[in-house]
Structures are given as structure tokens and as C-alpha cells.
Write a protein that holds these residues in place. Structure first.
Motif, PDB file in Angstrom:
ATOM      1  N   ALA A 169       0.656  -1.227   0.056  1.00  0.00           N
ATOM      2  CA  ALA A 169       0.061  -0.096  -0.028  1.00  0.00           C
ATOM      3  C   ALA A 169       0.826   1.169  -0.044  1.00  0.00           C
ATOM      4  CB  ALA A 169      -0.792  -0.113   1.412  1.00  0.00           C
ATOM      5  N   ALA A 170       2.010   1.199   0.789  1.00  0.00           N
ATOM      6  CA  ALA A 170       2.709   2.619   0.720  1.00  0.00           C
ATOM      7  C   ALA A 170       3.426   2.624  -0.366  1.00  0.00           C
ATOM      8  CB  ALA A 170       3.885   2.275   2.398  1.00  0.00           C
ATOM      9  N   LEU A 171       4.068   1.472  -1.183  1.00  0.00           N
ATOM     10  CA  LEU A 171       4.946   1.556  -2.229  1.00  0.00           C
ATOM     11  C   LEU A 171       3.903   1.435  -3.598  1.00  0.00           C
ATOM     12  CD1 LEU A 171       7.825  -0.218  -0.648  1.00  0.00           C
ATOM     13  CD2 LEU A 171       7.679   2.143  -1.028  1.00  0.00           C
ATOM     14  N   GLY A 172       2.839   1.486  -3.556  1.00  0.00           N
ATOM     15  CA  GLY A 172       2.137   1.401  -4.627  1.00  0.00           C
ATOM     16  C   GLY A 172       2.190   2.518  -5.695  1.00  0.00           C
ATOM     17  N   GLY A 173       2.887   3.753  -5.659  1.00  0.00           N
ATOM     18  CA  GLY A 173       3.430   4.618  -6.383  1.00  0.00           C
ATOM     19  C   GLY A 173       4.845   4.440  -7.064  1.00  0.00           C
ATOM     20  N   VAL A 174       5.365   3.452  -6.379  1.00  0.00           N
ATOM     21  CA  VAL A 174       6.786   3.232  -6.775  1.00  0.00           C
ATOM     22  C   VAL A 174       6.767   1.846  -7.678  1.00  0.00           C
ATOM     23  CG1 VAL A 174       9.122   2.803  -6.070  1.00  0.00           C
ATOM     24  CG2 VAL A 174       7.527   4.096  -4.667  1.00  0.00           C
ATOM     25  N   PHE A 175       6.183   0.831  -7.296  1.00  0.00           N
ATOM     26  CA  PHE A 175       6.105  -0.197  -7.727  1.00  0.00           C
ATOM     27  C   PHE A 175       4.632  -0.655  -8.528  1.00  0.00           C
ATOM     28  CE2 PHE A 175       9.497  -0.671  -4.764  1.00  0.00           C
ATOM     29  CZ  PHE A 175      10.555  -0.923  -5.824  1.00  0.00           C
ATOM     30  N   ASP A 176       4.196  -1.520  -9.027  1.00  0.00           N
ATOM     31  CA  ASP A 176       3.021  -1.951  -9.574  1.00  0.00           C
ATOM     32  C   ASP A 176       2.200  -2.693  -8.503  1.00  0.00           C
ATOM     33  OD1 ASP A 176       0.633  -3.191 -10.898  1.00  0.00           O
ATOM     34  OD2 ASP A 176       1.925  -3.533 -12.898  1.00  0.00           O
ATOM     35  N   ARG A 177       1.248  -1.771  -8.025  1.00  0.00           N
ATOM     36  CA  ARG A 177       0.459  -2.326  -6.928  1.00  0.00           C
ATOM     37  C   ARG A 177      -0.374  -3.586  -7.114  1.00  0.00           C
ATOM     38  NH1 ARG A 177      -1.660   1.096  -2.687  1.00  0.00           N
ATOM     39  NH2 ARG A 177      -1.324   2.949  -3.980  1.00  0.00           N
ATOM     40  N   ALA A 178      -0.914  -3.497  -8.342  1.00  0.00           N
ATOM     41  CA  ALA A 178      -1.739  -4.644  -8.783  1.00  0.00           C
ATOM     42  C   ALA A 178      -0.957  -5.822  -8.969  1.00  0.00           C
ATOM     43  CB  ALA A 178      -2.509  -4.333 -10.144  1.00  0.00           C
ATOM     44  N   LEU A 272      10.471  -5.681  -0.400  1.00  0.00           N
ATOM     45  CA  LEU A 272       9.620  -4.527   0.095  1.00  0.00           C
ATOM     46  C   LEU A 272      10.226  -4.144   1.539  1.00  0.00           C
ATOM     47  CD1 LEU A 272       6.144  -5.738  -0.793  1.00  0.00           C
ATOM     48  CD2 LEU A 272       7.585  -3.756  -1.954  1.00  0.00           C
ATOM     49  N   ASN A 273      10.395  -5.237   2.353  1.00  0.00           N
ATOM     50  CA  ASN A 273      10.805  -4.915   3.870  1.00  0.00           C
ATOM     51  C   ASN A 273      12.290  -4.160   3.681  1.00  0.00           C
ATOM     52  OD1 ASN A 273      10.731  -5.290   6.870  1.00  0.00           O
ATOM     53  ND2 ASN A 273      12.748  -6.041   6.335  1.00  0.00           N
ATOM     54  N   ALA A 274      13.223  -4.367   3.111  1.00  0.00           N
ATOM     55  CA  ALA A 274      14.334  -3.992   2.938  1.00  0.00           C
ATOM     56  C   ALA A 274      14.165  -2.425   2.337  1.00  0.00           C
ATOM     57  CB  ALA A 274      15.439  -4.611   2.260  1.00  0.00           C
ATOM     58  N   TYR A 275      13.633  -2.481   1.097  1.00  0.00           N
ATOM     59  CA  TYR A 275      13.372  -1.171   0.542  1.00  0.00           C
ATOM     60  C   TYR A 275      12.830   0.131   1.483  1.00  0.00           C
ATOM     61  CZ  TYR A 275      12.130   2.342  -3.308  1.00  0.00           C
ATOM     62  OH  TYR A 275      11.959   3.285  -4.015  1.00  0.00           O
ATOM     63  N   THR A 294      11.169  -6.292  -8.741  1.00  0.00           N
ATOM     64  CA  THR A 294      10.770  -6.150 -10.019  1.00  0.00           C
ATOM     65  C   THR A 294      10.919  -7.430 -10.727  1.00  0.00           C
ATOM     66  OG1 THR A 294      13.027  -5.295 -10.974  1.00  0.00           O
ATOM     67  CG2 THR A 294      11.093  -3.829 -10.665  1.00  0.00           C
ATOM     68  N   GLN A 295      12.207  -8.343 -10.233  1.00  0.00           N
ATOM     69  CA  GLN A 295      12.484  -9.632 -10.854  1.00  0.00           C
ATOM     70  C   GLN A 295      11.469 -10.513 -10.198  1.00  0.00           C
ATOM     71  OE1 GLN A 295      14.980 -10.861 -13.437  1.00  0.00           O
ATOM     72  NE2 GLN A 295      14.874  -8.630 -13.672  1.00  0.00           N
ATOM     73  N   ALA A 296      11.098 -10.500  -8.910  1.00  0.00           N
ATOM     74  CA  ALA A 296       9.859 -11.341  -8.184  1.00  0.00           C
ATOM     75  C   ALA A 296       8.735 -11.360  -8.944  1.00  0.00           C
ATOM     76  CB  ALA A 296       9.823 -11.028  -7.134  1.00  0.00           C
ATOM     77  N   LEU A 297       8.382 -10.055  -9.588  1.00  0.00           N
ATOM     78  CA  LEU A 297       7.073  -9.592 -10.063  1.00  0.00           C
ATOM     79  C   LEU A 297       6.962 -10.139 -11.703  1.00  0.00           C
ATOM     80  CD1 LEU A 297       6.385  -6.119  -9.289  1.00  0.00           C
ATOM     81  CD2 LEU A 297       5.255  -8.164  -8.428  1.00  0.00           C
TER      82      LEU A 297
END
Length: 299
Positions: A169-178, A272-275, A294-297
Motif C-alpha cells: 500500500a505504501a509503495l504502490g506509487g513506486v512499483f506496480d500495486r496490482a 519490500l521490507n528492505a526497500y 521487479t524480478q519477483a514480479l
């Protein structure tokens, strides 16, 4: 306010403290120079002691106990693994205000593995898969009885659900939330490990793999060593590898779809935790964790 008599959350660890600990507990090394290894990671402060030794001290309470774990298990693991691992030499005691046990190990030569040199290498990927296969086959005694030991217990992926959804939720503007939500939902609903529990490294990422001459040579930092579901060790596929080498790694390891999905979940959650914790203060961590996520996605 700190409670009297309790250890600090993060004790101050500097060269003067390490020098006093080494010189008083292991005077045979008092003449050896100390050199800070930086960056050393978020769990330990590491000093090189002379040319052949390293001193490793926990930064915080969550890393306590790792010195004893490695001292117990690494000598038994080493002959069975195809890559070098640290060789424990001594375990130091608390002292001079430092509250925890700490480790002295043989120095392992090598450079930390990098995406630039190894991402496209199927040979490196297969070598790492070979290492995990050998680790999972390690069976010095009854694995089920060892599972009851707290130091070898495994945190379930579901235990990260709340924190991971908050990070999404916090990083939805940085990575693809969906995409993050879809992967996390899939990881949470994937069937669990339904075979006999196996040994896992527990922190198997780029920073804990060493190379010599561009070839994988060693694996370090076994503080997360435990028994259970090996999915967390798939993190290396998303921190180090590209699509092609990742496919070679998966084939060599023989990973089923459910385990692979849980592994992607581990990579997403830890990334996400480390980021969230370090990206604002460390461009290096920001770049590494961005790639991991991004690689996990990408799968």
C-alpha cells in the motif's frame, strides 16, 4: 527509557571495543590489525582480523545466537557442500558493555557476487542449485526432532502478511500495486511444503554469495539456517539471476509451481521490507531491492 540492566537495542560497536574484546579473550591475536568491513550488512558488524580471520558481532538482538549456530553446524555441513562455507574458529563472550556472544572465523577470499558478472550465467545458476540440493540432503540426525529447536525454527511466510500488505500500500506509487497484490495473494494461497522438511540457508541472496575469478566460490552467513520449507532460498533467483539463468536454476533444482510461487513471495516480502527500511538512506540498497522486487514480479 531503557530498563535498568537490559541490553541496548543496538549497542555501539567500534574498533576500540572490538580490540578490547579480542585482546582480552584471545590474546594470541592481540598483535593482528583490525580493519572494518563496510558495508557489512544489517545484522552484523564485521572486522577483518589480520589476513586470515574475521570478527563478526551482532548489531541487534534478532541476530543473537548466530555465532553458536554456525559454530555447531558449519563444520558438519562443510564436507557435504560443493561450495566453501565459513570455518568457525572461536566464539567470544560478552564484555565491556557489549551484551552478546560473537564469532571469529577464517577469512574467506572472494568478491561479493554481482548482477553485472553473473546474472546471465547459467553455469553459476546451476552451481547454486547444486549447493541447495546438497544442503537439502544434509541429514546428520533425525530432522523431525531438530525441528523443535527454536534456533532452527522457520518463520512462516504468512507471518509477513500484514507487513507486506502495508508495504504494498505504501509503495504502490513506486512499483506496480496490482502486480504486487496479485503475486502476494498467489503466494499466500499456494499449497504449502508437503514433503519431508529439509535444511535451508535462510538468507540466500546476492550479498551472501562470493566469487573468485568470476566463478561462484563460497556461501556465507548461515545465521538463518533452519529446517522446513526451502522456498525462502529461491530468493537468490530474483536477487542475482536473469530470466534465462533463472530458468536453468529452477530446472536444476526441480522446483514445483507451488514452491516457486512461495519463493517469489519471499523475494517480494523481503525486498519490500528492505526497500522500506533502507532505500531512503542507501542508494545501493534501493537499487538492489528494486531489482529484487521487479524480478519477483516478472517470475
Amino acid at each position: 527509557m531503557a530498563v535498568p540492566g537490559t541490553a541496548p537495542v543496538r549497542p555501539t560497536i567500534d574498533a576500540a571495543l572490538v580490540r578490547r574484546l579480542v585482546d582480552t579473550q584471545f590474546p594470541q591475536w592481540a598483535a593482528l590489525p583490525l580493519r572494518l568491513l563496510d558495508p557489512a550488512g544489517s545484522d552484523h558488524v564485521i572486522y577483518r582480523l589480520g589476513d586470515e580471520l574475521s570478527v563478526r558481532l551482532p548489531r541487534h538482538a534478532d541476530a543473537v545466537g548466530q555465532a553458536d549456530k554456525e559454530h555447531e553446524w558449519l563444520p558438519r555441513l562443510a564436507p557435504r557442500l560443493p561450495l566453501a562455507v565459513p570455518v568457525p574458529v572461536e566464539v567470544g563472550e560478552p564484555g565491556f558493555g557489549y551484551p552478546w556472544r560473537w564469532a571469529v572465523s577464517r577469512w574467506l577470499a572472494g568478491e561479493v557476487a554481482t548482477v553485472e558478472t553473473l546474472a546471465g550465467s547459467s553455469v553459476a545458476a546451476e552451481r547454486l542449485a547444486e549447493f541447495l540440493v546438497a544442503l537439502q540432503r544434509f541429514a546428520p540426525e533425525s530432522v523431525p526432532s531438530l525441528q523443535t529447536r527454536p534456533d532452527l525454527a522457520q518463520q512462516p511466510l504468512a507471518g509477513r502478511d500484514r507487513a507486506t500488505r502495508a508495504a504494498i500500500a505504501a509503495l504502490g506509487g513506486v512499483f506496480d500495486r496490482a502486480a504486487m497484490t496479485g503475486l502476494w495473494d498467489a503466494a499466500m494461497s499456494a499449497p504449502g511444503w508437503d514433503r519431508a522438511p529439509v535444511w535451508f540457508h535462510g538468507d540466500f541472496h546476492t550479498g551472501n554469495v562470493l566469487t573468485v575469478g568470476g566463478r561462484v566460490s563460497a556461501v556465507i552467513d548461515f545465521g538463518g539456517l533452519g529446517i522446513g520449507d526451502p522456498a525462502a532460498d529461491l530468493m537468490i533467483a530474483f536477487t542475482l539471476m536473469s530470466a534465462g539463468s533463472r530458468a536453468a536454476f529452477r530446472a536444476a533444482l526441480g522446483v514445483d509451481e507451488a514452491t516457486w510461487t512461495r519463493g517469489r513471495g519471499w523475494a517480494l516480502a523481503t525486498g519490500l521490507n528492505a526497500y522500506t527500511a533502507y532505500a531512503a538512506v542507501s542508494p545501493r540498497v534501493a537499487a538492489q531491492t528494486t531489482r529484487q522486487i521487479t524480478q519477483a514480479l516478472a517470475g
